[in-house]
Design a protein around this motif. Structure first.
Motif, PDB file in Angstrom:
ATOM      1  N   ALA A 191      76.075  -7.253   0.047  1.00  0.00           N
ATOM      2  CA  ALA A 191      76.797  -8.380  -0.553  1.00  0.00           C
ATOM      3  C   ALA A 191      75.996  -9.042  -1.672  1.00  0.00           C
ATOM      4  CB  ALA A 191      77.151  -9.402   0.519  1.00  0.00           C
ATOM      5  N   GLY A 192      74.730  -8.669  -1.822  1.00  0.00           N
ATOM      6  CA  GLY A 192      73.897  -9.262  -2.861  1.00  0.00           C
ATOM      7  C   GLY A 192      73.498 -10.695  -2.574  1.00  0.00           C
ATOM      8  N   VAL A 193      73.286 -11.000  -1.279  1.00  0.00           N
ATOM      9  CA  VAL A 193      72.865 -12.343  -0.885  1.00  0.00           C
ATOM     10  C   VAL A 193      71.559 -12.255  -0.090  1.00  0.00           C
ATOM     11  CG1 VAL A 193      75.252 -13.197  -0.826  1.00  0.00           C
ATOM     12  CG2 VAL A 193      74.183 -12.361   1.288  1.00  0.00           C
ATOM     13  N   GLN A 194      70.961 -13.396   0.141  1.00  0.00           N
ATOM     14  CA  GLN A 194      69.713 -13.458   0.912  1.00  0.00           C
ATOM     15  C   GLN A 194      70.039 -13.582   2.402  1.00  0.00           C
ATOM     16  OE1 GLN A 194      66.611 -13.226  -0.514  1.00  0.00           O
ATOM     17  NE2 GLN A 194      65.791 -13.165   1.555  1.00  0.00           N
ATOM     18  N   ALA A 195      69.423 -12.765   3.209  1.00  0.00           N
ATOM     19  CA  ALA A 195      69.584 -12.865   4.666  1.00  0.00           C
ATOM     20  C   ALA A 195      68.667 -13.952   5.203  1.00  0.00           C
ATOM     21  CB  ALA A 195      69.232 -11.538   5.338  1.00  0.00           C
ATOM     22  N   PRO A 196      69.091 -14.649   6.245  1.00  0.00           N
ATOM     23  CA  PRO A 196      68.196 -15.620   6.863  1.00  0.00           C
ATOM     24  C   PRO A 196      67.027 -14.897   7.539  1.00  0.00           C
ATOM     25  CG  PRO A 196      70.184 -15.379   8.178  1.00  0.00           C
ATOM     26  CD  PRO A 196      70.381 -14.572   6.927  1.00  0.00           C
ATOM     27  N   ALA A 197      65.881 -15.523   7.539  1.00  0.00           N
ATOM     28  CA  ALA A 197      64.708 -14.960   8.218  1.00  0.00           C
ATOM     29  C   ALA A 197      64.617 -15.556   9.613  1.00  0.00           C
ATOM     30  CB  ALA A 197      63.450 -15.278   7.428  1.00  0.00           C
ATOM     31  N   PHE A 198      64.386 -14.711  10.602  1.00  0.00           N
ATOM     32  CA  PHE A 198      64.199 -15.162  11.979  1.00  0.00           C
ATOM     33  C   PHE A 198      62.786 -14.810  12.412  1.00  0.00           C
ATOM     34  CE2 PHE A 198      68.927 -14.072  13.077  1.00  0.00           C
ATOM     35  CZ  PHE A 198      69.364 -15.130  12.303  1.00  0.00           C
ATOM     36  N   GLU A 199      62.149 -15.736  13.098  1.00  0.00           N
ATOM     37  CA  GLU A 199      60.858 -15.442  13.718  1.00  0.00           C
ATOM     38  C   GLU A 199      61.118 -14.492  14.896  1.00  0.00           C
ATOM     39  OE1 GLU A 199      57.772 -16.767  12.946  1.00  0.00           O
ATOM     40  OE2 GLU A 199      58.606 -17.788  11.207  1.00  0.00           O
ATOM     41  N   ASP A 200      60.191 -13.614  15.159  1.00  0.00           N
ATOM     42  CA  ASP A 200      60.322 -12.694  16.297  1.00  0.00           C
ATOM     43  C   ASP A 200      59.554 -13.253  17.487  1.00  0.00           C
ATOM     44  OD1 ASP A 200      61.843 -10.943  14.771  1.00  0.00           O
ATOM     45  OD2 ASP A 200      60.109  -9.821  14.091  1.00  0.00           O
ATOM     46  N   PHE A 220      81.435  -8.212  -1.331  1.00  0.00           N
ATOM     47  CA  PHE A 220      81.102  -6.793  -1.206  1.00  0.00           C
ATOM     48  C   PHE A 220      81.682  -5.954  -2.342  1.00  0.00           C
ATOM     49  CE2 PHE A 220      80.175  -8.507   2.856  1.00  0.00           C
ATOM     50  CZ  PHE A 220      79.223  -7.694   3.441  1.00  0.00           C
ATOM     51  N   GLN A 221      82.352  -6.594  -3.291  1.00  0.00           N
ATOM     52  CA  GLN A 221      82.873  -5.867  -4.444  1.00  0.00           C
ATOM     53  C   GLN A 221      81.701  -5.198  -5.171  1.00  0.00           C
ATOM     54  OE1 GLN A 221      86.052  -5.304  -5.098  1.00  0.00           O
ATOM     55  NE2 GLN A 221      86.689  -6.626  -3.407  1.00  0.00           N
ATOM     56  N   GLY A 222      81.830  -3.932  -5.446  1.00  0.00           N
ATOM     57  CA  GLY A 222      80.780  -3.193  -6.137  1.00  0.00           C
ATOM     58  C   GLY A 222      79.624  -2.760  -5.257  1.00  0.00           C
ATOM     59  N   ALA A 223      79.710  -2.999  -3.962  1.00  0.00           N
ATOM     60  CA  ALA A 223      78.606  -2.668  -3.053  1.00  0.00           C
ATOM     61  C   ALA A 223      78.290  -1.177  -3.038  1.00  0.00           C
ATOM     62  CB  ALA A 223      78.910  -3.149  -1.633  1.00  0.00           C
ATOM     63  N   ALA A 224      79.295  -0.333  -3.177  1.00  0.00           N
ATOM     64  CA  ALA A 224      79.075   1.119  -3.131  1.00  0.00           C
ATOM     65  C   ALA A 224      78.147   1.574  -4.240  1.00  0.00           C
ATOM     66  CB  ALA A 224      80.408   1.859  -3.222  1.00  0.00           C
ATOM     67  N   GLU A 225      78.215   0.934  -5.395  1.00  0.00           N
ATOM     68  CA  GLU A 225      77.390   1.323  -6.548  1.00  0.00           C
ATOM     69  C   GLU A 225      76.139   0.469  -6.718  1.00  0.00           C
ATOM     70  OE1 GLU A 225      77.932   4.103  -8.210  1.00  0.00           O
ATOM     71  OE2 GLU A 225      79.633   4.401  -6.852  1.00  0.00           O
ATOM     72  N   ARG A 226      76.040  -0.608  -5.947  1.00  0.00           N
ATOM     73  CA  ARG A 226      74.890  -1.509  -6.059  1.00  0.00           C
ATOM     74  C   ARG A 226      73.605  -0.758  -5.694  1.00  0.00           C
ATOM     75  NH1 ARG A 226      76.834  -6.081  -3.464  1.00  0.00           N
ATOM     76  NH2 ARG A 226      77.347  -6.890  -5.505  1.00  0.00           N
ATOM     77  N   THR A 227      72.544  -0.997  -6.436  1.00  0.00           N
ATOM     78  CA  THR A 227      71.249  -0.411  -6.092  1.00  0.00           C
ATOM     79  C   THR A 227      70.599  -1.270  -5.011  1.00  0.00           C
ATOM     80  OG1 THR A 227      70.929   0.534  -8.281  1.00  0.00           O
ATOM     81  CG2 THR A 227      68.947   0.204  -6.940  1.00  0.00           C
ATOM     82  N   ILE A 254      68.266   2.959  -3.659  1.00  0.00           N
ATOM     83  CA  ILE A 254      69.284   3.849  -3.114  1.00  0.00           C
ATOM     84  C   ILE A 254      70.650   3.228  -3.416  1.00  0.00           C
ATOM     85  CG2 ILE A 254      69.151   2.783  -0.816  1.00  0.00           C
ATOM     86  CD1 ILE A 254      69.681   5.597   0.386  1.00  0.00           C
ATOM     87  N   LYS A 255      71.605   4.059  -3.742  1.00  0.00           N
ATOM     88  CA  LYS A 255      72.954   3.585  -4.019  1.00  0.00           C
ATOM     89  C   LYS A 255      73.548   2.992  -2.736  1.00  0.00           C
ATOM     90  CE  LYS A 255      76.233   6.565  -4.985  1.00  0.00           C
ATOM     91  NZ  LYS A 255      77.114   7.531  -5.631  1.00  0.00           N
ATOM     92  N   GLY A 256      74.304   1.911  -2.883  1.00  0.00           N
ATOM     93  CA  GLY A 256      74.873   1.211  -1.733  1.00  0.00           C
ATOM     94  C   GLY A 256      75.620   2.101  -0.770  1.00  0.00           C
ATOM     95  N   SER A 257      76.415   3.023  -1.280  1.00  0.00           N
ATOM     96  CA  SER A 257      77.175   3.915  -0.391  1.00  0.00           C
ATOM     97  C   SER A 257      76.242   4.814   0.419  1.00  0.00           C
ATOM     98  CB  SER A 257      78.178   4.749  -1.179  1.00  0.00           C
ATOM     99  OG  SER A 257      77.526   5.514  -2.168  1.00  0.00           O
ATOM    100  N   ASP A 258      75.191   5.324  -0.218  1.00  0.00           N
ATOM    101  CA  ASP A 258      74.222   6.161   0.503  1.00  0.00           C
ATOM    102  C   ASP A 258      73.433   5.332   1.516  1.00  0.00           C
ATOM    103  OD1 ASP A 258      74.940   8.488  -0.892  1.00  0.00           O
ATOM    104  OD2 ASP A 258      73.518   8.039  -2.508  1.00  0.00           O
ATOM    105  N   TYR A 259      73.073   4.138   1.120  1.00  0.00           N
ATOM    106  CA  TYR A 259      72.349   3.223   2.016  1.00  0.00           C
ATOM    107  C   TYR A 259      73.162   2.966   3.284  1.00  0.00           C
ATOM    108  CZ  TYR A 259      70.795  -1.305   3.820  1.00  0.00           C
ATOM    109  OH  TYR A 259      70.393  -2.333   4.633  1.00  0.00           O
ATOM    110  N   LEU A 260      74.439   2.636   3.109  1.00  0.00           N
ATOM    111  CA  LEU A 260      75.275   2.301   4.260  1.00  0.00           C
ATOM    112  C   LEU A 260      75.438   3.497   5.195  1.00  0.00           C
ATOM    113  CD1 LEU A 260      77.093   0.313   5.772  1.00  0.00           C
ATOM    114  CD2 LEU A 260      78.992   1.134   4.357  1.00  0.00           C
ATOM    115  N   VAL A 261      75.800   4.650   4.628  1.00  0.00           N
ATOM    116  CA  VAL A 261      76.147   5.822   5.443  1.00  0.00           C
ATOM    117  C   VAL A 261      74.923   6.544   5.996  1.00  0.00           C
ATOM    118  CG1 VAL A 261      77.269   8.095   5.362  1.00  0.00           C
ATOM    119  CG2 VAL A 261      78.346   6.118   4.279  1.00  0.00           C
TER     120      VAL A 261
END
Length: 174
Positions: A70-79, A106-113, A124-131
């Protein structure tokens, strides 16, 4: 179909199933009269992550996958989780984050680096990353967490892993 639909609802569903596994672990511990938190350090092999770490990785994978796509920042969790209740809270925080995302992000996620912090200088291309990476990695750790509980006597089965499926009745004659 938008990558949102391949990720967010599916990850939320599986994270919800982890709650169900923990419910069954709690019942099992009560029946056998031991502290359920004993299961948190269980592992399948000496060189494999223990149950708590598997759940931490599941949640990290879920939030990292969708954030990257989605091109956003994920929250960080302490382990720092040491109890079943703390793991439940981590799962809930992950689900809450996933619910903040929209299909439009998620628009354009398949082609996002996509870049990964442990592979500097590579993308890695978004589609390859996901699959090829994100979903297999998520489900690997989910299956391992599930298997740790099952190996230790918790009465979980395939239905507990899959959860409710969206079957519908076919019109008569089909």
């Amino acid at each position: 179909m938008n990558f949102y639909h391949f990720t967010v609802p599916q990850l939320i569903r599986t994270l919800g199933q982890v709650h169900q596994w923990l419910d069954k672990a709690q019942k099992y511990a009560e029946q056998k009269k031991f502290d359920v938190n004993v299961l948190l350090t269980a592992r399948l092999a000496p060189d494999q992550f223990h149950f708590t770490r598997q759940v931490q990785v599941i949640t990290d994978n879920a939030k990292g996958t969708v954030a990257r796509l989605a091109g956003v920042q994920a929250p960080a969790f302490e382990d720092t989780e040491k109890t079943v209740d703390e793991l439940r809270a981590r799962i809930d925080k992950t689900i809450a984050f996933l619910k903040t995302l929209t299909p439009e992000q998620f628009q354009g996620a398949a082609e996002r680096t996509i870049t990964l912090p442990f592979l500097p200088g590579q993308g890695i291309k978004g589609s390859d990353y996901l699959v090829a990476f994100a979903l297999p990695n998520f489900y690997f750790h989910a299956a391992t967490a599930y298997s740790i509980l099952r190996h230790n006597g918790v009465d979980v089965g395939k239905g507990d892993f899959l959860g409710e499926l969206p079957f519908f009745a076919l019109p008569s004659g089909t």
